[in-house]
Scaffold this motif. Structure first.
Motif, PDB file in Angstrom:
ATOM      1  N   TYR A  79       7.788  36.719  41.417  1.00 59.76           N
ATOM      2  CA  TYR A  79       7.805  38.508  40.877  1.00 59.76           C
ATOM      3  C   TYR A  79       8.574  38.736  39.875  1.00 59.76           C
ATOM      4  O   TYR A  79       7.509  40.033  39.315  1.00 59.76           O
ATOM      5  N   LEU A  80       9.706  37.955  39.247  1.00 56.28           N
ATOM      6  CA  LEU A  80       9.612  38.341  38.105  1.00 56.28           C
ATOM      7  C   LEU A  80       9.058  38.703  36.574  1.00 56.28           C
ATOM      8  O   LEU A  80       8.953  38.649  35.576  1.00 56.28           O
ATOM      9  N   ALA A  81       8.427  36.856  37.158  1.00 53.87           N
ATOM     10  CA  ALA A  81       7.407  36.586  36.103  1.00 53.87           C
ATOM     11  C   ALA A  81       6.185  37.261  35.620  1.00 53.87           C
ATOM     12  O   ALA A  81       5.897  37.959  34.641  1.00 53.87           O
ATOM     13  N   ALA A  82       5.580  38.079  37.015  1.00 55.21           N
ATOM     14  CA  ALA A  82       4.905  38.618  37.179  1.00 55.21           C
ATOM     15  C   ALA A  82       5.005  40.350  36.369  1.00 55.21           C
ATOM     16  O   ALA A  82       4.569  40.629  35.746  1.00 55.21           O
ATOM     17  N   MET A  83       6.500  40.594  36.712  1.00 49.65           N
ATOM     18  CA  MET A  83       6.767  41.798  36.133  1.00 49.65           C
ATOM     19  C   MET A  83       6.585  41.889  34.304  1.00 49.65           C
ATOM     20  O   MET A  83       6.889  43.215  33.892  1.00 49.65           O
ATOM     21  N   ALA A  84       8.084  40.952  34.335  1.00 47.28           N
ATOM     22  CA  ALA A  84       7.953  40.288  32.620  1.00 47.28           C
ATOM     23  C   ALA A  84       6.375  40.337  32.268  1.00 47.28           C
ATOM     24  O   ALA A  84       6.167  40.479  30.886  1.00 47.28           O
ATOM     25  N   ASN A  85       5.725  39.634  32.382  1.00 49.70           N
ATOM     26  CA  ASN A  85       4.440  39.721  31.902  1.00 49.70           C
ATOM     27  C   ASN A  85       2.572  39.604  32.686  1.00 49.70           C
ATOM     28  O   ASN A  85       2.436  38.609  33.277  1.00 49.70           O
ATOM     29  N   PRO A  86       2.570  41.073  33.379  1.00 44.91           N
ATOM     30  CA  PRO A  86       1.460  41.266  34.409  1.00 44.91           C
ATOM     31  C   PRO A  86      -0.084  40.917  33.419  1.00 44.91           C
ATOM     32  O   PRO A  86      -0.415  40.689  35.157  1.00 44.91           O
ATOM     33  N   LYS A  87       0.228  40.597  32.648  1.00 43.42           N
ATOM     34  CA  LYS A  87      -1.647  40.249  32.728  1.00 43.42           C
ATOM     35  C   LYS A  87      -1.793  38.811  32.960  1.00 43.42           C
ATOM     36  O   LYS A  87      -3.316  38.972  33.224  1.00 43.42           O
ATOM     37  N   SER A  88      -0.321  38.320  33.240  1.00 46.42           N
ATOM     38  CA  SER A  88      -1.074  37.293  33.667  1.00 46.42           C
ATOM     39  C   SER A  88      -1.432  37.190  35.469  1.00 46.42           C
ATOM     40  O   SER A  88      -1.563  35.629  35.583  1.00 46.42           O
ATOM     41  N   LEU A  89      -1.817  38.336  35.824  1.00 46.16           N
ATOM     42  CA  LEU A  89      -2.280  37.891  37.825  1.00 46.16           C
ATOM     43  C   LEU A  89      -3.241  38.169  37.356  1.00 46.16           C
ATOM     44  O   LEU A  89      -4.055  37.203  38.375  1.00 46.16           O
ATOM     45  N   ALA A  90      -4.350  38.324  35.943  1.00 44.17           N
ATOM     46  CA  ALA A  90      -5.120  38.036  36.447  1.00 44.17           C
ATOM     47  C   ALA A  90      -6.117  36.482  36.379  1.00 44.17           C
ATOM     48  O   ALA A  90      -7.473  36.394  36.820  1.00 44.17           O
ATOM     49  N   ALA A  91      -5.221  35.833  36.653  1.00 39.68           N
ATOM     50  CA  ALA A  91      -5.387  34.655  36.592  1.00 39.68           C
ATOM     51  C   ALA A  91      -5.417  34.287  37.973  1.00 39.68           C
ATOM     52  O   ALA A  91      -5.643  32.642  38.297  1.00 39.68           O
ATOM     53  N   GLU A  92      -4.265  34.715  38.604  1.00 41.35           N
ATOM     54  CA  GLU A  92      -3.786  34.575  39.935  1.00 41.35           C
ATOM     55  C   GLU A  92      -4.336  35.227  40.856  1.00 41.35           C
ATOM     56  O   GLU A  92      -4.834  35.018  42.352  1.00 41.35           O
ATOM     57  N   LEU A  93      -5.505  36.159  40.543  1.00 43.52           N
ATOM     58  CA  LEU A  93      -6.613  36.422  41.697  1.00 43.52           C
ATOM     59  C   LEU A  93      -7.385  35.138  41.643  1.00 43.52           C
ATOM     60  O   LEU A  93      -8.324  35.525  42.925  1.00 43.52           O
ATOM     61  N   GLU A  94      -7.424  34.391  40.821  1.00 44.88           N
ATOM     62  CA  GLU A  94      -8.361  32.791  41.769  1.00 44.88           C
ATOM     63  C   GLU A  94      -7.870  32.666  42.550  1.00 44.88           C
ATOM     64  O   GLU A  94      -9.079  31.632  43.226  1.00 44.88           O
ATOM     65  N   HIS A  95      -6.120  32.542  43.211  1.00 45.51           N
ATOM     66  CA  HIS A  95      -5.526  31.824  43.900  1.00 45.51           C
ATOM     67  C   HIS A  95      -5.854  33.288  45.442  1.00 45.51           C
ATOM     68  O   HIS A  95      -5.196  32.583  46.249  1.00 45.51           O
ATOM     69  N   LEU A  96      -5.591  34.236  45.094  1.00 39.76           N
ATOM     70  CA  LEU A  96      -5.363  35.270  46.543  1.00 39.76           C
ATOM     71  C   LEU A  96      -6.749  35.000  47.414  1.00 39.76           C
ATOM     72  O   LEU A  96      -7.515  34.950  47.278  1.00 39.76           O
ATOM     73  N   LYS A  97      -6.618  35.274  48.351  1.00 40.01           N
ATOM     74  CA  LYS A  97      -6.834  34.859  49.987  1.00 40.01           C
ATOM     75  C   LYS A  97      -6.536  35.486  50.280  1.00 40.01           C
ATOM     76  O   LYS A  97      -5.230  36.539  50.552  1.00 40.01           O
ATOM     77  N   PRO A  98      -7.355  36.934  51.361  1.00 41.85           N
ATOM     78  CA  PRO A  98      -6.991  38.059  52.247  1.00 41.85           C
ATOM     79  C   PRO A  98      -5.844  37.373  53.204  1.00 41.85           C
ATOM     80  O   PRO A  98      -5.058  38.341  53.530  1.00 41.85           O
ATOM     81  N   GLU A  99      -5.830  36.233  53.591  1.00 47.08           N
ATOM     82  CA  GLU A  99      -4.309  36.280  54.615  1.00 47.08           C
ATOM     83  C   GLU A  99      -3.306  36.673  53.712  1.00 47.08           C
ATOM     84  O   GLU A  99      -2.173  36.684  54.461  1.00 47.08           O
ATOM     85  N   SER A 100      -3.461  35.694  52.974  1.00 49.47           N
ATOM     86  CA  SER A 100      -2.615  35.826  51.411  1.00 49.47           C
ATOM     87  C   SER A 100      -1.555  37.196  51.103  1.00 49.47           C
ATOM     88  O   SER A 100      -0.491  37.365  51.111  1.00 49.47           O
ATOM     89  N   GLY A 101      -2.582  37.591  50.706  1.00 52.67           N
ATOM     90  CA  GLY A 101      -2.638  38.892  50.693  1.00 52.67           C
ATOM     91  C   GLY A 101      -1.956  40.188  51.770  1.00 52.67           C
ATOM     92  O   GLY A 101      -1.663  40.950  51.286  1.00 52.67           O
ATOM     93  N   LEU A 102      -2.316  39.441  52.826  1.00 55.57           N
ATOM     94  CA  LEU A 102      -1.815  40.963  53.885  1.00 55.57           C
ATOM     95  C   LEU A 102      -1.427  40.489  54.850  1.00 55.57           C
ATOM     96  O   LEU A 102      -0.549  41.064  55.828  1.00 55.57           O
ATOM     97  N   TYR A 103      -0.655  38.789  54.591  1.00 58.36           N
ATOM     98  CA  TYR A 103      -0.090  38.510  55.973  1.00 58.36           C
ATOM     99  C   TYR A 103       1.782  38.521  55.972  1.00 58.36           C
ATOM    100  O   TYR A 103       2.472  39.483  57.020  1.00 58.36           O
TER     101      TYR A 103
END
Length: 797
Positions: free
Chosen positions: A658-682
């Motif tokens: 979380y802190l890494a994402a806050m420091a570099n929010p643009k990095s989350l563009a790559a994290e979208l590949e790992h997003l599944k509805p289950e992990s996003g809604l759990y």
């Protein structure tokens, strides 16, 4: 056309119309007078004083008076609620009588009705049409005192056209919603609708048994009345009078066959201006704002008509929320200006879209709820509704124009179409609090368990005991209309079957009312409009600045949150949901009990708030890379809903991620590949566990009762767009673009099911078959698993 009808004096027409509107207002206020305290009083189901107190905390500036305009800010007492209803009724009487005070009387009616909006939930289509008619009536000239019926003057021609457009928008709006996407077999529409409607009348029950070919003739008449006939309002003279006559006949039928409050009376009254064939012809568009013209009135009508043209694309299911859809904020700022204006004006209820009932023939059964209570945990007693049928002896009743709001809403609660669900950002009311609050069923059960159930339902069973029940539950039931022979022999109107759960048995919940309204950080993912305007707006601005520690910022300006809570959130809660657990929702029945065993209800409430606060801080950092950037944002999330799922996916990975994402929010563009509805809604599902199970069950219920009614074809449509019609594909594509909920809806629908989720109340939704005649009938019912005891299915036995 009879000459006398063509030459009706305009003054007579408008004098009749203002009195017809005043009569409907009187009926509406009197109807509210008997219900408002039970619903919104100090001991009501949804006490308005608690809601106003919460709004004051979350919108601490003067803006709350504009966002939620009501005289209840002066006093939220039960006496004030009663005063507003009876003051409105009295003002309606003055408006009906006429005289110099009649314009002021309409102003008083509007002020009282607007003040009751939030407390009474005035969002049914007839409430919306009454609001809009009343707003336009504020510009009408006064009337003579009775017995002189005439108005003092005719309205400006532009205003006369605005009243004509109400008839067109209401009738054509219902028609386009009802007939768009329908086919030849849907001529059997009334075979299903007359029974499945919210509150069928005795005539509706009997008429449903007419031969299909007769009912098909009535559907053809409905088509004429709701599609071509409304176009006649644009032709003053014979055609507009034909439109009025056809509409009146249709409204008489609707009044006789069911109960939709004062809808029929209001719509018949709205047809009276169509009898004025003189005033509309005097419209001169080129000189609307010339000297001597009523410039302010004409300007208002111009704005109203322009807004109505946009609203016409939508229907009344989304009438309170369509301007708040998160996808609008992806548009460039300039494109936001018209929506800004509509949002600015909406609190005053001046404009609405219309159209409710879906196309396609529905099964000829009624789906409802069965409420039961027990004092010993073994013997269950049924508690019937006042008007909505729930047992074989529940006789359909003539109710309209009286409007029993709770019973009218039973059908929506039965199918899970309530504002507490994830879909509420698309079809919810004009406020952020409903999502995250208690569903109506939970409120009803809590009131019953506190000894106040007799205020809302037939209370004979409850009054027979001195103490409140120990437990209460609600089941989903199916009511099939009996044959005429069986009805005459037994007196039964329905055959009742249990078909699924609704609210499992529960005891009185502690802290229920304290947690009845969510904190702003617990609002829906898509609540962009409200978060920016609440006290969270400044917190999000501070996060975007990037100068503060997120751990400290998350609890800044919060009430009841501490650094210790934040540490427990990261060090104790998050480790309980490792990535291996978040791969599937099937692990929730193990995780949720473990979490609840470790943390009490109050601590979990604080954790839920912290999840929301940590999420919004990171979302605030991502918004500049997503909102206002059209189809090509820097963070290529499909929708704003997905943006929130992405953030909660990151939070579940732990503090360092979380802190890494806050420091570099643009990095989350790559994290979208790992997003599944289950992990996003759990994580959300842990705190909203019962709500997620409920939503999944109701999505399956809706699917079972929705076309296609061939089971094999239904499965093909559910799992492949190739089997959808072009119309269905278009609707699905638009829905997914506007809300991420529709992207995850199939996943939710196909999960949260089975013995580990249903608490011993299985889903036994029947299957249906559409006959060649178009009628949809029950094909097969499901039997309960061995050893499962279901709620009583026939009160006559």
């Amino acid at each position: 056309m009879p000459p006398w009808l063509d030459s009706l004096p305009p003054l007579l027409v408008w004098g009749l119309y203002t009195r017809a509107l005043a009569l409907v207002l009187f009926i509406s206020f009197v109807s509210l007078a008997g219900q408002i305290v039970r619903g919104a009083g100090r001991d009501g189901g949804l006490p308005i004083h608690r809601r106003l107190r919460k709004i004051s905390e979350d919108f601490p500036t003067w803006r709350r008076f504009y966002y939620f305009p009501t005289l209840l800010w002066l006093s939220d007492s039960d006496a004030m609620l009663r005063l507003l209803t009876w003051a409105g009724a009295g003002a309606a009487v003055v408006a009906f009588y006429g005289g110099p005070w009649s314009p002021w009387a309409f102003g008083t009616c509007y002020l009282c009705y607007l003040s009751l909006d939030m407390a009474a939930g005035l969002i049914f289509p007839w409430d919306c049409a009454l609001f809009e008619s009343l707003v336009l009536a504020l510009f009408l000239p006064g009337t003579n005192s009775l017995p002189n019926i005439d108005a003092l003057a005719t309205p400006p021609p532009a205003l006369a056209w605005a009243f004509r457009l109400i008839v067109f928008r209401v009738m054509f709006g219902f028609g386009k919603q009802k007939f768009m996407g329908s086919g030849p077999k849907d001529l059997a529409y009334l075979k299903g609708f007359l029974i499945a409607q919210p509150l069928p009348s005795p005539l509706g029950w009997y008429h449903q048994k007419l031969p299909a070919f007769l009912l098909k003739g009535l559907v053809l008449f409905m088509f004429f009345a709701e599609i071509p006939a409304p176009l006649f309002v644009f032709v003053p003279g014979v055609l507009s009078i034909v439109c009025a006559a056809v509409t009146v006949f249709l409204m008489i039928g609707i009044q006789a066959m069911g109960s939709f409050g004062y809808f029929s009376m209001l719509t018949m009254g709205a047809c009276i201006p169509l009898l004025d064939n003189v005033t509309p012809r005097q419209l001169d568009l080129l000189h609307l704002f010339s000297a001597g013209q009523p410039i302010f009135t004409n300007l208002f009508v111009l704005l109203h008509t322009t807004g109505a043209s946009f609203a016409f694309l939508f229907n009344s299911w989304v009438g309170q929320s369509y301007t708040l859809w998160s996808t609008w904020w992806r548009l460039p700022r300039l494109a936001q200006l018209p929506l800004d204006f509509l949002r600015f004006m909406h609190p005053f209820r001046w404009l609405h879209p219309y159209g409710v009932f879906p196309p396609n023939t529905s099964p000829g059964v009624k789906i409802s709820m069965l409420v039961e209570v027990t004092w010993d945990g073994e013997t269950w007693h049924e508690v019937p509704f006042n008007y909505s049928p729930s047992n074989p002896k529940s006789a359909p009743k003539f109710i309209a124009p009286y409007h029993p709001r709770g019973d009218q809403a039973v059908i929506y609660e039965t199918f899970g179409l309530n504002p507490t669900s994830l879909i509420s950002s698309m079809v919810g009311p004009w406020d952020p609090y409903s999502y995250g609050s208690q569903p109506a069923a939970n409120v009803l059960l809590q009131c019953i368990l506190e000894g106040r159930g007799a205020d809302f339902m037939q209370g004979d069973v409850l009054r027979a005991h001195e103490d409140p029940p120990k437990q209460a539950r609600i089941s989903t039931i199916m009511l099939e209309p009996c044959s005429l022979k069986e009805h005459l022999e037994t007196g039964n109107w329905w055959k009742r079957s249990y078909i699924g759960p609704h609210a499992p048995p529960r005891e009185k919940i502690p802290l229920f009312w304290e947690h009845s309204w969510p904190e702003p950080e617990m609002w829906h993912y898509d609540a962009i409009f409200w978060r920016k305007r609440s006290k969270l707006g400044k917190l999000m601005d501070r996060s975007r600045a990037g100068n503060e520690d997120p751990m400290a910022l998350a609890i800044a300006d919060s009430k009841g949150l501490s650094a210790e809570d934040a540490e427990k959130f990261w060090n104790e809660l998050i480790p309980m949901v490792p990535s291996s657990v978040r791969e599937t929702f099937d692990t929730l029945p193990d995780v949720v009990p473990a979490v609840r065993a470790k943390f009490d209800r109050e601590q979990l409430w604080r954790f839920h708030r912290l999840l929301g606060r940590f999420s919004l801080l990171l979302v605030a950092r991502l918004e500049p890379m997503y909102l206002g950037r059209g189809l090509h944002p820097e963070i290529p999330a499909k929708t704003y809903f997905h943006l929130w799922m992405l953030v909660q996916h990151v939070i579940a990975n732990g503090r360092e991620a979380y802190l890494a994402a806050m420091a570099n929010p643009k990095s989350l563009a790559a994290e979208l590949e790992h997003l599944k509805p289950e992990s996003g809604l759990y994580l959300l599902s842990i705190f909203r566990y019962e709500s997620m199970v409920f939503e999944a069950q109701k999505l399956r219920l809706i699917t079972a009762f929705s076309p296609p009614h061939d089971e094999e074809q239904k499965q093909k449509v559910l799992h492949s767009t190739e089997h959808m019609s072009d119309f269905e594909k278009t609707i699905a594509k638009l829905a997914s673009a506007f809300s991420g909920f529709f992207a995850v809806m199939p996943l939710i629908r196909d999960n949260f099911k089975g013995p580990r989720f249903d608490h011993g109340y299985p889903e036994l939704y029947p299957s249906f078959q559409q006959l060649d005649s178009g009628e949809v009938v029950v094909r097969a019912k499901k039997s309960p698993p061995p050893g499962v005891t279901l709620p009583a299915t026939n009160a006559a036995e």
